[in-house]
Design a protein around this motif. Structure first.
Motif, PDB file in Angstrom:
ATOM      1  N   SER A 130       0.881  -1.106  -0.028  1.00 35.52           N
ATOM      2  CA  SER A 130       0.131  -0.073   0.084  1.00 35.52           C
ATOM      3  C   SER A 130       0.850   1.176   0.107  1.00 35.52           C
ATOM      4  O   SER A 130       0.527   2.260  -0.720  1.00 35.52           O
ATOM      5  N   ARG A 131       2.009   1.304   0.936  1.00 35.76           N
ATOM      6  CA  ARG A 131       2.837   2.360   0.818  1.00 35.76           C
ATOM      7  C   ARG A 131       3.398   2.724  -0.504  1.00 35.76           C
ATOM      8  O   ARG A 131       3.682   3.856  -0.987  1.00 35.76           O
ATOM      9  N   ALA A 132       3.905   1.506  -1.241  1.00 34.15           N
ATOM     10  CA  ALA A 132       4.449   1.576  -2.418  1.00 34.15           C
ATOM     11  C   ALA A 132       3.732   2.167  -3.475  1.00 34.15           C
ATOM     12  O   ALA A 132       3.798   3.319  -4.466  1.00 34.15           O
ATOM     13  N   ALA A 133       2.522   1.624  -3.583  1.00 28.41           N
ATOM     14  CA  ALA A 133       1.248   2.292  -4.221  1.00 28.41           C
ATOM     15  C   ALA A 133       0.986   3.475  -4.325  1.00 28.41           C
ATOM     16  O   ALA A 133       0.595   4.426  -5.123  1.00 28.41           O
ATOM     17  N   GLY A 134       1.006   4.088  -2.825  1.00 33.60           N
ATOM     18  CA  GLY A 134       0.720   5.445  -2.391  1.00 33.60           C
ATOM     19  C   GLY A 134       1.843   6.275  -3.165  1.00 33.60           C
ATOM     20  O   GLY A 134       1.803   7.370  -3.645  1.00 33.60           O
ATOM     21  N   SER A 135       2.943   5.788  -3.049  1.00 36.25           N
ATOM     22  CA  SER A 135       4.290   6.453  -3.563  1.00 36.25           C
ATOM     23  C   SER A 135       4.098   6.895  -4.978  1.00 36.25           C
ATOM     24  O   SER A 135       4.367   7.742  -5.600  1.00 36.25           O
ATOM     25  N   THR A 136       3.770   5.811  -5.554  1.00 31.51           N
ATOM     26  CA  THR A 136       3.475   5.760  -7.052  1.00 31.51           C
ATOM     27  C   THR A 136       2.363   6.686  -7.500  1.00 31.51           C
ATOM     28  O   THR A 136       2.499   7.421  -8.371  1.00 31.51           O
ATOM     29  N   PHE A 137       1.451   6.735  -6.888  1.00 31.36           N
ATOM     30  CA  PHE A 137       0.208   7.579  -7.033  1.00 31.36           C
ATOM     31  C   PHE A 137       0.655   9.211  -6.615  1.00 31.36           C
ATOM     32  O   PHE A 137       0.516  10.007  -7.636  1.00 31.36           O
ATOM     33  N   PHE A 138       1.306   9.310  -5.745  1.00 28.41           N
ATOM     34  CA  PHE A 138       1.822  10.625  -5.535  1.00 28.41           C
ATOM     35  C   PHE A 138       3.067  11.188  -6.431  1.00 28.41           C
ATOM     36  O   PHE A 138       2.963  12.346  -7.035  1.00 28.41           O
ATOM     37  N   ALA A 139       3.692  10.353  -6.916  1.00 25.09           N
ATOM     38  CA  ALA A 139       4.641  10.294  -8.000  1.00 25.09           C
ATOM     39  C   ALA A 139       3.814  10.972  -9.307  1.00 25.09           C
ATOM     40  O   ALA A 139       4.218  11.999  -9.819  1.00 25.09           O
ATOM     41  N   ALA A 140       2.787  10.265  -9.720  1.00 24.95           N
ATOM     42  CA  ALA A 140       2.206  10.426 -10.739  1.00 24.95           C
ATOM     43  C   ALA A 140       1.316  11.810 -10.531  1.00 24.95           C
ATOM     44  O   ALA A 140       1.080  12.643 -11.638  1.00 24.95           O
ATOM     45  N   HIS A 141       0.958  12.102  -9.282  1.00 20.50           N
ATOM     46  CA  HIS A 141       0.293  13.286  -9.254  1.00 20.50           C
ATOM     47  C   HIS A 141       0.906  14.477  -9.190  1.00 20.50           C
ATOM     48  O   HIS A 141       0.579  15.557 -10.028  1.00 20.50           O
ATOM     49  N   HIS A 142       2.223  14.347  -8.720  1.00 21.84           N
ATOM     50  CA  HIS A 142       3.258  15.423  -9.053  1.00 21.84           C
ATOM     51  C   HIS A 142       3.598  15.739 -10.375  1.00 21.84           C
ATOM     52  O   HIS A 142       3.650  16.964 -10.859  1.00 21.84           O
ATOM     53  N   ARG A 143       3.889  14.559 -11.205  1.00 22.17           N
ATOM     54  CA  ARG A 143       4.203  14.552 -12.485  1.00 22.17           C
ATOM     55  C   ARG A 143       2.989  15.379 -13.298  1.00 22.17           C
ATOM     56  O   ARG A 143       3.285  16.089 -14.331  1.00 22.17           O
ATOM     57  N   LEU A 144       1.674  15.023 -13.124  1.00 24.89           N
ATOM     58  CA  LEU A 144       0.671  15.715 -13.685  1.00 24.89           C
ATOM     59  C   LEU A 144       0.653  17.247 -13.444  1.00 24.89           C
ATOM     60  O   LEU A 144       0.164  17.871 -14.319  1.00 24.89           O
ATOM     61  N   ALA A 145       0.720  17.510 -12.005  1.00 25.87           N
ATOM     62  CA  ALA A 145       0.763  18.978 -11.690  1.00 25.87           C
ATOM     63  C   ALA A 145       1.896  19.851 -12.439  1.00 25.87           C
ATOM     64  O   ALA A 145       1.488  20.789 -12.902  1.00 25.87           O
ATOM     65  N   GLU A 146       2.897  19.164 -12.668  1.00 24.97           N
ATOM     66  CA  GLU A 146       4.141  19.847 -13.400  1.00 24.97           C
ATOM     67  C   GLU A 146       3.763  20.022 -14.603  1.00 24.97           C
ATOM     68  O   GLU A 146       3.936  20.965 -15.179  1.00 24.97           O
ATOM     69  N   ALA A 147       2.935  18.939 -15.448  1.00 26.03           N
ATOM     70  CA  ALA A 147       2.683  18.912 -16.776  1.00 26.03           C
ATOM     71  C   ALA A 147       1.522  20.279 -17.028  1.00 26.03           C
ATOM     72  O   ALA A 147       1.580  20.833 -17.812  1.00 26.03           O
ATOM     73  N   ARG A 148       0.828  20.343 -16.118  1.00 30.74           N
ATOM     74  CA  ARG A 148      -0.249  21.454 -16.341  1.00 30.74           C
ATOM     75  C   ARG A 148       0.131  22.608 -16.061  1.00 30.74           C
ATOM     76  O   ARG A 148      -0.128  23.619 -16.526  1.00 30.74           O
ATOM     77  N   ARG A 149       1.142  23.004 -15.122  1.00 32.86           N
ATOM     78  CA  ARG A 149       1.873  23.936 -15.113  1.00 32.86           C
ATOM     79  C   ARG A 149       2.656  24.588 -16.291  1.00 32.86           C
ATOM     80  O   ARG A 149       2.550  25.515 -16.794  1.00 32.86           O
ATOM     81  N   GLN A 150       3.129  23.482 -17.060  1.00 34.87           N
ATOM     82  CA  GLN A 150       3.927  23.691 -18.187  1.00 34.87           C
ATOM     83  C   GLN A 150       3.002  24.018 -19.576  1.00 34.87           C
ATOM     84  O   GLN A 150       3.147  24.876 -20.127  1.00 34.87           O
ATOM     85  N   GLN A 151       1.708  23.379 -19.372  1.00 32.35           N
ATOM     86  CA  GLN A 151       0.670  23.466 -20.349  1.00 32.35           C
ATOM     87  C   GLN A 151       0.290  25.123 -20.174  1.00 32.35           C
ATOM     88  O   GLN A 151      -0.013  25.828 -20.947  1.00 32.35           O
TER      89      GLN A 151
END
Length: 162
Positions: free
Chosen positions: A122-143
């Motif tokens: 669960s911890r590993a899946a949470g880390s994966t989710f938050f990494a994807a969340h930060h990647r998406l937020a950064e892509a939105r800022r660039q957009q």
């Protein structure tokens, strides 16, 4: 003798007409690629969230199974001791109950290990989710930055054309 007409042998220059500029579509293409990337990041985040939720649910079920096993073993042992001290059972039945209690303790320990394993997943899946969340937020800022840049370029072209 031949008379030359004024326009017969001379070439006239073409009037200067502003050539239609070909609009630069580079930023439009870049925005299209970035939009596809953004959609992919959103999909990855959504899938990571669902996976994380599944892992958390499995962890919760493992925790409940461990608690039930622990409480069941404790209750079994309390009843066996109470019957023995109330002289309702003999020593052979008490040792059999004690053996059952030991088996239940081993089962409880296995369930605890399963719960801890699920917690790690669960911890590993949470880390994966938050990494994807930060990647998406950064892509939105660039957009957003590219949208602002495109708007600025359009305004500059409009002022230049006027």
């Amino acid at each position: 003798m031949r008379l030359r007409r004024a326009g017969a042998g001379t070439r006239r220059e073409a009037p200067e007409v502003a050539e239609a500029r070909v609009p630069d579509r580079t930023i439009e293409r870049l925005l299209g690629v970035r939009k596809q990337r953004l959609e992919r990041f959103e999909r990855e985040r959504r899938e990571a969230r669902e996976h994380w939720r599944g892992r958390r649910h499995a962890q919760r079920l493992a925790k409940l199974a461990w608690r039930d096993a622990r409480e069941g073993a404790a209750e079994h042992w309390r009843q066996a001791r109470a019957r023995f001290f109330a002289m309702e059972t003999d020593s052979r039945q008490f040792r059999a109950a004690q053996g059952g209690y030991e088996r239940m303790k081993r089962d409880t320990a296995q369930r605890l290990l399963a719960w801890r394993e699920r917690a790690g997943e669960s911890r590993a899946a949470g880390s994966t989710f938050f990494a994807a969340h930060h990647r998406l937020a950064e892509a939105r800022r660039q957009q957003e930055k590219l949208d602002i840049l495109r708007q600025h370029i359009k305004e500059t072209e409009r002022r230049h054309d006027d």
